[in-house]
Motif scaffolding. Structure first.
Motif, short mmCIF file in Angstrom:
data_model
loop_
_atom_site.label_atom_id
_atom_site.label_comp_id
_atom_site.label_asym_id
_atom_site.label_seq_id
_atom_site.Cartn_x
_atom_site.Cartn_y
_atom_site.Cartn_z
N ASN A 172 5.77 -0.13 4.26
CA ASN A 172 4.34 0.50 4.26
C ASN A 172 4.21 1.02 5.89
OD1 ASN A 172 1.90 1.61 2.84
ND2 ASN A 172 1.28 0.39 4.66
N GLU A 173 4.77 0.16 6.97
CA GLU A 173 4.50 1.16 7.95
C GLU A 173 5.82 2.18 8.43
OE1 GLU A 173 5.04 -1.17 12.66
OE2 GLU A 173 4.90 -2.63 10.85
N GLY A 209 2.81 4.68 4.63
CA GLY A 209 2.32 4.61 3.83
C GLY A 209 2.30 5.28 2.37
N LYS A 210 4.02 5.65 1.98
CA LYS A 210 3.99 6.61 1.18
C LYS A 210 4.81 5.37 -0.29
CE LYS A 210 4.84 10.74 4.07
NZ LYS A 210 5.52 11.42 4.31
N GLY A 267 6.72 -8.11 -4.96
CA GLY A 267 6.33 -7.63 -3.49
C GLY A 267 7.84 -6.12 -3.67
N SER A 268 8.23 -6.28 -4.52
CA SER A 268 9.09 -4.44 -4.65
C SER A 268 8.23 -3.77 -5.36
CB SER A 268 10.40 -4.71 -5.83
OG SER A 268 10.92 -5.78 -5.03
N LEU A 269 7.56 -4.15 -6.21
CA LEU A 269 6.32 -3.10 -7.22
C LEU A 269 5.94 -2.22 -5.73
CD1 LEU A 269 5.68 -4.80 -10.08
CD2 LEU A 269 6.82 -3.21 -10.55
N ALA A 270 5.13 -3.24 -5.05
CA ALA A 270 4.31 -2.56 -4.72
C ALA A 270 4.99 -1.86 -3.55
CB ALA A 270 3.21 -3.63 -3.91
N CYS A 271 5.90 -1.55 -2.91
CA CYS A 271 6.76 -1.09 -2.46
C CYS A 271 6.93 0.48 -2.91
CB CYS A 271 7.90 -1.43 -1.46
SG CYS A 271 7.41 -2.98 -0.46
N LEU A 272 6.24 0.86 -4.00
CA LEU A 272 7.12 1.84 -4.78
C LEU A 272 6.39 3.29 -5.16
CD1 LEU A 272 8.87 0.65 -8.12
CD2 LEU A 272 10.18 1.89 -6.42
N LYS A 273 6.84 4.29 -4.83
CA LYS A 273 5.44 5.59 -4.46
C LYS A 273 5.41 6.03 -6.07
CE LYS A 273 7.39 8.86 -3.04
NZ LYS A 273 8.04 10.23 -1.94
N LYS A 289 0.81 3.97 -11.12
CA LYS A 289 1.82 4.45 -9.89
C LYS A 289 2.67 5.09 -11.21
CE LYS A 289 2.66 1.83 -6.54
NZ LYS A 289 3.39 1.39 -5.29
N SER A 290 2.41 4.82 -12.25
CA SER A 290 3.26 5.37 -13.18
C SER A 290 4.68 5.40 -12.92
CB SER A 290 2.88 7.08 -13.93
OG SER A 290 2.12 7.97 -13.50
#
Length: 398
Positions: A276-277, A281-282, A298-304, A330-331
């Motif tokens: 995220n850093e 945040g994108k 965590g991988s899902l959370a990293c996706l745009k 986030k589709s």
């Protein structure tokens, strides 16, 4: 030597049975022939002497029959699994090896690639079709025999294969000819064996499963591993910004050598916060995750938004089930691909392997064969790979 009794019917001969020499007063070079041509009846009294010199067809048939009965059985050494479990279930045994049939070739293996999928089969996470079985999904070898009528392959060719059929942990093996690809002279056989499965996996991941382009940001878990290191190099060459996760400082250094712009030591910092850093945040366009259970959420959370979650392994265990509703905010796209579905046709196989070998020859892909073990020590290779004591590629040498 036994005498052979031959029967004739409608101008054809049939081998009936063997008669010991002591049961007859004829010489070993003379054969009993039974005449069956009169009204299709058997007349045991109408026997006459017959020698192979009189009818060459009979002589040839007898020679063929005799040679078939004395053909030796070829034995080779191989690793066998008789029950699922730890690396200790890998046994070094003698196995029979037949002759290649139509559409098949026999190869003498030069080098054999070791992959995490071999561990999954050994543990029973993936089910082998037979038990016991010989593991192994890739190898490079020299063709020693070809099946009848086969063209396009010849004895002496150096060929490689990856995927099905399983069974490469052997000194020699029989393979379908349409599953192997020629190894170009510019690629060393040991290098080819170490990169076939991993290289073709990297190819379909970055070129077809999700097509990485210049300007993308990608996250690669296990960035110093066999597939991970290739993904970092390939994605970097395509113009992407590469973020990788590793377990140690030494692996972080290797990942950066392989084109990873940001190496995150996940034991020291939270990779989600760090991604995220890095991305302000994108998030990232795609995550390539071979770790599974420990990294999945965590991988899902990293996706745009509209990002791709590509899970192609589970070294830490199978991920927990994910409800479809978790993808909705986030589709997101979620896929669990397999190389076999991306090389299912001969054209796909040749194109995929060809691009891998071309990138190796040109230097786009640098292959680290950091660990070589004798084939008989496959159990040690599995233990080291499973306990993350390896980097780069692992090969077995028969």
């Amino acid at each position: 030597m036994s005498l052979l009794k031959l029967g004739f019917y409608n101008q054809r001969f049939h081998l009936l049975r063997s008669i010991p020499p002591q049961s007859s007063n004829v010489s070993p070079s003379t054969f009993w022939v039974q005449n069956l041509t009169n009204n299709n009846t058997t007349n045991h009294s109408s026997l006459s002497y017959y020698t192979p010199r009189i009818n060459p067809v009979i002589a040839k048939a007898l020679r063929t029959e005799a040679s078939a009965t004395v053909q030796p059985i070829k034995m080779v050494k191989a690793i066998r699994v008789h029950q699922f479990g730890g690396s200790q279930v890998l046994k070094w045994e003698d196995v029979e090896l037949g002759e290649p049939k139509e559409g098949e070739i026999r190869i003498k293996n030069i080098a054999i690639g070791v992959n995490f999928i071999d561990i999954y089969f050994r543990k029973g996470v993936y089910k082998a079709t037979t038990m016991p079985f010989t593991p192994g999904m890739e190898a490079v070898g020299e063709v020693t025999a070809v099946g009848p009528g086969l063209t396009g392959r010849k004895v002496g060719d150096i060929v490689a294969y990856a995927g099905n059929p399983m069974g490469s942990y052997a000194e020699e093996q029989i393979l379908p000819a349409d599953k192997v690809v020629p190894v170009p002279p510019s690629v060393d056989p040991i290098t080819a064996a170490s990169i076939m499965l991993k290289g073709m996996t990297a190819q379909f991941l970055v070129r077809r499963c999700f097509k990485v382009e210049s300007g993308h940001t990608v996250l690669v878990h296990a960035a110093a591993g066999g597939v991970g290191s290739l993904l970092c190099q390939w994605a970097n060459a395509l113009g992407a910004t590469v973020i990788g996760t590793v377990s140690t400082k030494e692996k972080a250094a290797q990942a950066k050598e392989d084109g990873c712009h940001h190496a995150i030591i996940y034991k020291e910092e939270d990779f989600v916060s760090r991604v995220n850093e890095i991305t302000c945040g994108k998030g990232v366009e795609v995550v390539y995750d071979s770790v599974g259970k420990d990294t999945f959420e965590g991988s899902l959370a990293c996706l745009k938004p509209r990002g791709y979650m590509v899970n192609f392994g589970q070294s830490s265990g199978t991920p927990d089930p994910v409800p479809l509703s978790a993808l909705a905010p986030k589709s997101l796209f979620l896929t669990r691909p397999s190389m076999m579905q991306y090389t299912s046709t001969r054209d796909e196989l040749l194109e995929t392997a060809g691009e891998v070998f071309a990138n190796v020859a040109s230097g786009v892909l640098r292959v680290r064969v950091n660990h070589k073990y004798p084939l008989s020590e496959a159990a040690q290779a599995h233990a080291d790979l499973e306990n993350r004591r390896t980097t780069g590629s692992v090969v077995l040498i028969p």
